[in-house]
Design a protein around this motif. Structure first.
Motif, short mmCIF file in Angstrom:
data_model
loop_
_atom_site.label_atom_id
_atom_site.label_comp_id
_atom_site.label_asym_id
_atom_site.label_seq_id
_atom_site.Cartn_x
_atom_site.Cartn_y
_atom_site.Cartn_z
N TYR A 33 -26.03 18.27 11.69
CA TYR A 33 -24.77 17.61 11.34
C TYR A 33 -24.10 17.09 12.60
CZ TYR A 33 -25.14 19.48 6.63
OH TYR A 33 -25.57 19.75 5.36
N SER A 34 -23.38 15.99 12.49
CA SER A 34 -22.72 15.43 13.67
C SER A 34 -21.29 15.94 13.84
CB SER A 34 -22.71 13.90 13.61
OG SER A 34 -21.92 13.45 12.54
N HIS A 35 -20.61 16.25 12.74
CA HIS A 35 -19.23 16.69 12.80
C HIS A 35 -18.96 17.76 11.75
CE1 HIS A 35 -18.97 12.77 14.76
NE2 HIS A 35 -17.95 13.29 15.42
N CYS A 36 -17.88 18.50 11.99
CA CYS A 36 -17.45 19.51 11.03
C CYS A 36 -15.93 19.54 11.01
CB CYS A 36 -18.00 20.87 11.43
SG CYS A 36 -17.52 22.19 10.29
N LEU A 37 -15.38 19.62 9.82
CA LEU A 37 -13.94 19.77 9.65
C LEU A 37 -13.71 21.17 9.10
CD1 LEU A 37 -11.19 18.22 9.64
CD2 LEU A 37 -11.62 17.81 7.22
N ILE A 38 -13.03 22.01 9.88
CA ILE A 38 -12.67 23.36 9.42
C ILE A 38 -11.19 23.31 9.05
CG2 ILE A 38 -12.37 25.78 10.08
CD1 ILE A 38 -15.25 25.23 10.07
N TYR A 39 -10.87 23.79 7.87
CA TYR A 39 -9.46 23.79 7.47
C TYR A 39 -9.03 25.18 7.03
CZ TYR A 39 -11.29 23.63 2.70
OH TYR A 39 -11.96 23.91 1.55
N HIS A 85 -11.14 19.38 13.81
CA HIS A 85 -12.22 18.40 13.69
C HIS A 85 -13.15 18.65 14.88
CE1 HIS A 85 -13.69 13.98 13.58
NE2 HIS A 85 -14.57 14.82 13.10
N ILE A 86 -14.37 19.06 14.60
CA ILE A 86 -15.29 19.52 15.64
C ILE A 86 -16.48 18.58 15.75
CG2 ILE A 86 -16.79 21.42 16.34
CD1 ILE A 86 -14.81 23.21 14.66
N ASN A 87 -16.74 18.12 16.94
CA ASN A 87 -17.95 17.36 17.25
C ASN A 87 -19.05 18.40 17.45
OD1 ASN A 87 -20.09 16.07 18.52
ND2 ASN A 87 -18.76 14.77 19.75
N VAL A 113 -16.18 21.40 6.05
CA VAL A 113 -16.81 20.19 5.55
C VAL A 113 -17.78 19.74 6.63
CG1 VAL A 113 -16.48 17.84 4.73
CG2 VAL A 113 -14.71 19.57 4.30
N LEU A 114 -19.08 19.86 6.35
CA LEU A 114 -20.12 19.42 7.28
C LEU A 114 -20.41 17.96 6.99
CD1 LEU A 114 -22.37 22.54 6.91
CD2 LEU A 114 -20.96 21.96 8.87
N MET A 115 -20.45 17.13 8.03
CA MET A 115 -20.56 15.69 7.82
C MET A 115 -21.77 15.10 8.55
SD MET A 115 -16.56 14.67 8.12
CE MET A 115 -16.17 15.78 9.46
N ASN A 116 -22.40 14.13 7.92
CA ASN A 116 -23.45 13.30 8.50
C ASN A 116 -24.71 14.08 8.88
OD1 ASN A 116 -21.81 11.03 8.28
ND2 ASN A 116 -20.86 11.44 10.24
N ASN A 117 -25.38 14.61 7.89
CA ASN A 117 -26.64 15.30 8.12
C ASN A 117 -27.71 14.26 8.43
OD1 ASN A 117 -29.17 16.55 7.89
ND2 ASN A 117 -28.39 18.05 6.44
N SER A 118 -28.21 14.29 9.65
CA SER A 118 -29.20 13.30 10.08
C SER A 118 -30.57 13.51 9.44
CB SER A 118 -29.33 13.33 11.60
OG SER A 118 -29.80 14.60 12.02
N GLN A 119 -30.80 14.66 8.85
CA GLN A 119 -32.09 14.96 8.23
C GLN A 119 -32.06 14.81 6.71
OE1 GLN A 119 -34.78 15.62 10.22
NE2 GLN A 119 -33.32 15.11 11.81
N SER A 120 -30.99 14.26 6.18
CA SER A 120 -30.85 14.15 4.72
C SER A 120 -31.90 13.20 4.15
CB SER A 120 -29.46 13.63 4.38
OG SER A 120 -29.37 13.44 2.99
N ALA A 121 -32.52 13.64 3.07
CA ALA A 121 -33.51 12.80 2.39
C ALA A 121 -32.85 12.02 1.25
CB ALA A 121 -34.63 13.66 1.85
#
Length: 129
Positions: A33-39, A85-87, A113-121
């Protein structure tokens, strides 16, 4: 219209009505994942404070503080939502939320919230408007 280069996002619940202090959430794996939002959603009254922090780990078991600034929620703030917001490239592979409470403060809810999974099919859906 077709959206190309689909990236999978994921939502993970971390806490609900947590009053223990300090409380540490389950580990969140940021691999791919490229970014994560922890709330965190909190509730404070007179004399209460809550400190939210992010910890990281290379192996998911031994955690330490990160360079992410802590968030301090003062007394009588009522119901408040705060975000990190975590890189993913700036922390180790696993992260978790740590909360320290004083008085009768409560961590009402927390999630990632995990964002932008580069391995997503996954393929992007057709979108009509």
């Amino acid at each position: 219209m077709r959206l190309d280069d689909a990236r999978r996002n994921e939502l993970i619940g971390l806490a609900a009505n947590e009053s223990s202090s300090p409380f540490t959430s389950a580990a969140v794996n940021l691999a791919n994942y490229s970014h994560c939002l922890i709330y965190g959603q909190t509730n404070t009254g007179a004399g209460d404070t809550i400190t939210l922090e992010i910890e990281d780990s290379a192996d998911g078991t031994t955690f330490a503080a990160t360079a992410c600034p802590s968030i301090v929620i003062g007394e009588s703030s009522g119901l408040v939502a705060k975000y990190f917001h975590i890189n993913a490239g700036s922390v180790r592979q696993y992260i978790r939320l740590k909360s320290t409470l004083t008085g009768s403060a409560v961590l009402r809810g927390a999630g990632a919230v995990l964002m932008n999974n580069s391995q997503s099919a996954a393929t992007a859906p057709d979108v009509e408007y």
